[in-house]
Design a protein around this motif. Structure first.
Motif, PDB file in Angstrom:
ATOM      1  N   LEU A 188       0.842  -1.197   0.000  1.00 26.37           N
ATOM      2  CA  LEU A 188       0.000   0.000   0.000  1.00 26.37           C
ATOM      3  C   LEU A 188       0.880   1.251   0.000  1.00 26.37           C
ATOM      4  CD1 LEU A 188      -2.806   1.327   0.258  1.00 26.37           C
ATOM      5  CD2 LEU A 188      -2.492   1.212   2.747  1.00 26.37           C
ATOM      6  N   LEU A 202       1.106   4.974   0.917  1.00 30.42           N
ATOM      7  CA  LEU A 202       0.395   5.871   1.827  1.00 30.42           C
ATOM      8  C   LEU A 202       0.141   7.252   1.222  1.00 30.42           C
ATOM      9  CD1 LEU A 202       2.159   4.859   5.161  1.00 30.42           C
ATOM     10  CD2 LEU A 202      -0.043   4.077   4.246  1.00 30.42           C
ATOM     11  N   CYS A 245      -0.848   7.818  -2.292  1.00 34.11           N
ATOM     12  CA  CYS A 245      -2.008   7.769  -3.202  1.00 34.11           C
ATOM     13  C   CYS A 245      -3.069   6.762  -2.743  1.00 34.11           C
ATOM     14  CB  CYS A 245      -1.571   7.466  -4.624  1.00 34.11           C
ATOM     15  SG  CYS A 245      -0.836   5.827  -4.864  1.00 34.11           S
ATOM     16  N   ASN A 246      -2.761   6.004  -1.686  1.00 30.75           N
ATOM     17  CA  ASN A 246      -3.689   5.027  -1.113  1.00 30.75           C
ATOM     18  C   ASN A 246      -4.034   3.898  -2.080  1.00 30.75           C
ATOM     19  OD1 ASN A 246      -4.916   4.272   1.304  1.00 30.75           O
ATOM     20  ND2 ASN A 246      -6.911   4.982   0.597  1.00 30.75           N
ATOM     21  N   GLN A 247      -3.089   3.533  -2.958  1.00 30.77           N
ATOM     22  CA  GLN A 247      -3.264   2.416  -3.881  1.00 30.77           C
ATOM     23  C   GLN A 247      -2.328   1.285  -3.491  1.00 30.77           C
ATOM     24  OE1 GLN A 247      -3.758   3.158  -8.272  1.00 30.77           O
ATOM     25  NE2 GLN A 247      -2.360   4.791  -7.716  1.00 30.77           N
TER      26      GLN A 247
END
Length: 172
Positions: free
Chosen positions: A100, A102, A104-106
């Protein structure tokens, strides 16, 4: 359309991407310089997960009133379009989610797509649907596209080139 799993084409300067991980943040980005090599198929995908359809496919969908599809013209390939499903989201599970970011939260990778059948209580209404998760790795992530049984029958009757339709059934 925009590059490979790990690398974006350097000549395309305006692809939205994360400053930390470097992966695309807009998986529906339209590369106006994209040139379609095979123009004989009605339905296909690029290596980076963009679905491309013919004018014949688009006109069929408009005639059948599949109103939740968005078609974006390919400037360098007349009569071909990027297509996306708007709404009609079906919940999926993933066997694995990796790394993950942190910023772009992808996740870098989302692997092992399976439908969450517990969230489906009745047959799908006519139309196109998409998974809530986007599967694959890096810049190649895309949603699974699902169609209702009635839509499947309509598409099969039309005889589109390169359209591969698999039946999804709940295992007991």
């Amino acid at each position: 359309m925009t590059g490979s799993c790990d690398n974006l084409f350097p000549e395309i300067k305006n692809i939205p991407k994360c400053k930390k991980c470097g992966y695309r943040t807009d998986f529906r980005f339209n590369n106006e310089e994209f040139k379609l090599k095979r123009k004989t198929m009605d339905y296909s995908s690029t290596y980076d997960g963009i679905t491309i359809v013919s004018l014949k496919f688009k006109e069929f969908c408009n005639q059948k009133k599949y109103n939740n599809l968005e078609f974006i013209e390919l400037k360098k390939a007349p009569n071909f379009f990027q297509v996306y499903v708007k709404g009609n989201v079906i919940e999926y599970n993933a066997r694995m989610k990796e790394n993950l970011c942190l910023e772009c939260n992808q996740f870098e990778s989302i692997i092992g797509p399976t439908i969450n059948y517990d969230k489906i209580s009745k047959p799908l209404d006519k139309g196109f649907y998409q998974s809530d998760l986007w599967f694959a790795s890096g810049n190649e992530k895309s949603p699974k596209i699902i169609i209702s049984p009635k839509t499947k029958m309509e598409l099969e009757k039309e005889g589109f080139k390169n359209l591969c339709l698999n039946k999804i059934e709940k295992s007991l």
